[in-house]
Design a protein around this motif. Sequence first.
Motif, PDB file in Angstrom:
ATOM      1  N   TYR A 173       0.327  11.277  -2.653  1.00  0.00           N
ATOM      2  CA  TYR A 173       0.871  11.295  -1.287  1.00  0.00           C
ATOM      3  C   TYR A 173       0.474  10.038  -0.528  1.00  0.00           C
ATOM      4  O   TYR A 173       1.292   9.435   0.169  1.00  0.00           O
ATOM      5  N   ASN A 174      -0.785   9.649  -0.658  1.00  0.00           N
ATOM      6  CA  ASN A 174      -1.262   8.446   0.029  1.00  0.00           C
ATOM      7  C   ASN A 174      -0.540   7.196  -0.465  1.00  0.00           C
ATOM      8  O   ASN A 174      -0.170   6.330   0.335  1.00  0.00           O
ATOM      9  N   LEU A 175      -0.327   7.101  -1.764  1.00  0.00           N
ATOM     10  CA  LEU A 175       0.380   5.964  -2.332  1.00  0.00           C
ATOM     11  C   LEU A 175       1.812   5.914  -1.811  1.00  0.00           C
ATOM     12  O   LEU A 175       2.282   4.866  -1.376  1.00  0.00           O
ATOM     13  N   LEU A 176       2.491   7.037  -1.820  1.00  0.00           N
ATOM     14  CA  LEU A 176       3.863   7.078  -1.320  1.00  0.00           C
ATOM     15  C   LEU A 176       3.905   6.704   0.162  1.00  0.00           C
ATOM     16  O   LEU A 176       4.767   5.941   0.589  1.00  0.00           O
ATOM     17  N   GLY A 177       2.955   7.195   0.924  1.00  0.00           N
ATOM     18  CA  GLY A 177       2.875   6.845   2.341  1.00  0.00           C
ATOM     19  C   GLY A 177       2.668   5.349   2.542  1.00  0.00           C
ATOM     20  O   GLY A 177       3.280   4.739   3.418  1.00  0.00           O
ATOM     21  N   THR A 178       1.830   4.758   1.713  1.00  0.00           N
ATOM     22  CA  THR A 178       1.584   3.316   1.792  1.00  0.00           C
ATOM     23  C   THR A 178       2.845   2.527   1.454  1.00  0.00           C
ATOM     24  O   THR A 178       3.183   1.559   2.142  1.00  0.00           O
ATOM     25  N   LEU A 179       3.553   2.942   0.402  1.00  0.00           N
ATOM     26  CA  LEU A 179       4.782   2.254   0.018  1.00  0.00           C
ATOM     27  C   LEU A 179       5.812   2.288   1.147  1.00  0.00           C
ATOM     28  O   LEU A 179       6.417   1.264   1.486  1.00  0.00           O
ATOM     29  N   ILE A 180       5.994   3.443   1.741  1.00  0.00           N
ATOM     30  CA  ILE A 180       6.965   3.590   2.832  1.00  0.00           C
ATOM     31  C   ILE A 180       6.513   2.824   4.064  1.00  0.00           C
ATOM     32  O   ILE A 180       7.307   2.154   4.721  1.00  0.00           O
ATOM     33  N   SER A 181       5.237   2.880   4.384  1.00  0.00           N
ATOM     34  CA  SER A 181       4.699   2.155   5.529  1.00  0.00           C
ATOM     35  C   SER A 181       4.873   0.648   5.349  1.00  0.00           C
ATOM     36  O   SER A 181       5.233  -0.062   6.299  1.00  0.00           O
ATOM     37  N   ASN A 182       4.632   0.156   4.141  1.00  0.00           N
ATOM     38  CA  ASN A 182       4.803  -1.273   3.875  1.00  0.00           C
ATOM     39  C   ASN A 182       6.249  -1.707   4.096  1.00  0.00           C
ATOM     40  O   ASN A 182       6.501  -2.776   4.659  1.00  0.00           O
ATOM     41  N   ILE A 183       7.185  -0.888   3.659  1.00  0.00           N
ATOM     42  CA  ILE A 183       8.603  -1.211   3.875  1.00  0.00           C
ATOM     43  C   ILE A 183       8.911  -1.226   5.366  1.00  0.00           C
ATOM     44  O   ILE A 183       9.548  -2.143   5.880  1.00  0.00           O
ATOM     45  N   TYR A 184       8.448  -0.224   6.077  1.00  0.00           N
ATOM     46  CA  TYR A 184       8.715  -0.122   7.511  1.00  0.00           C
ATOM     47  C   TYR A 184       8.116  -1.308   8.277  1.00  0.00           C
ATOM     48  O   TYR A 184       8.756  -1.868   9.169  1.00  0.00           O
ATOM     49  N   ASN A 185       6.895  -1.673   7.929  1.00  0.00           N
ATOM     50  CA  ASN A 185       6.201  -2.746   8.642  1.00  0.00           C
ATOM     51  C   ASN A 185       6.628  -4.150   8.226  1.00  0.00           C
ATOM     52  O   ASN A 185       6.253  -5.122   8.883  1.00  0.00           O
ATOM     53  N   ASN A 186       7.378  -4.267   7.148  1.00  0.00           N
ATOM     54  CA  ASN A 186       7.825  -5.564   6.643  1.00  0.00           C
ATOM     55  C   ASN A 186       9.318  -5.484   6.318  1.00  0.00           C
ATOM     56  O   ASN A 186       9.747  -5.770   5.208  1.00  0.00           O
ATOM     57  N   LYS A 187      10.095  -5.126   7.314  1.00  0.00           N
ATOM     58  CA  LYS A 187      11.521  -4.843   7.127  1.00  0.00           C
ATOM     59  C   LYS A 187      12.311  -5.997   6.522  1.00  0.00           C
ATOM     60  O   LYS A 187      13.293  -5.764   5.826  1.00  0.00           O
ATOM     61  N   THR A 188      11.904  -7.209   6.768  1.00  0.00           N
ATOM     62  CA  THR A 188      12.677  -8.355   6.289  1.00  0.00           C
ATOM     63  C   THR A 188      12.218  -8.868   4.927  1.00  0.00           C
ATOM     64  O   THR A 188      12.853  -9.750   4.365  1.00  0.00           O
ATOM     65  N   SER A 189      11.153  -8.323   4.393  1.00  0.00           N
ATOM     66  CA  SER A 189      10.615  -8.805   3.123  1.00  0.00           C
ATOM     67  C   SER A 189      11.059  -7.907   1.965  1.00  0.00           C
ATOM     68  O   SER A 189      10.717  -6.734   1.909  1.00  0.00           O
TER      69      SER A 189
END
Length: 68
Positions: free
Chosen positions: A15-31
């Motif tokens: 769950y933590n890994l999935l949360g991190t993956l989604i958070s990274n996408i959200y926080n780095n929308k252009t990358s």
Amino acid sequence: MSSKDRAAGKLERSYNLLGTLISNIYNNKTSESYRKVRKTNNQINDLLGKYKNGVALLNEVGFVDSGA
């Protein structure tokens, strides 16, 4: 530690890994680099990639299996 405790710990790490993956996408929308995970990544494979439902979950949140 019982097998039930180990399974619960692994589920929490997943769950933590999935949360991190989604958070990274959200926080780095252009990358684009945050929109990919490598199947060879041991943590990804151990917690999500080697399970049919783990792969399905990654697909549901937008990751696509490129076959590479």
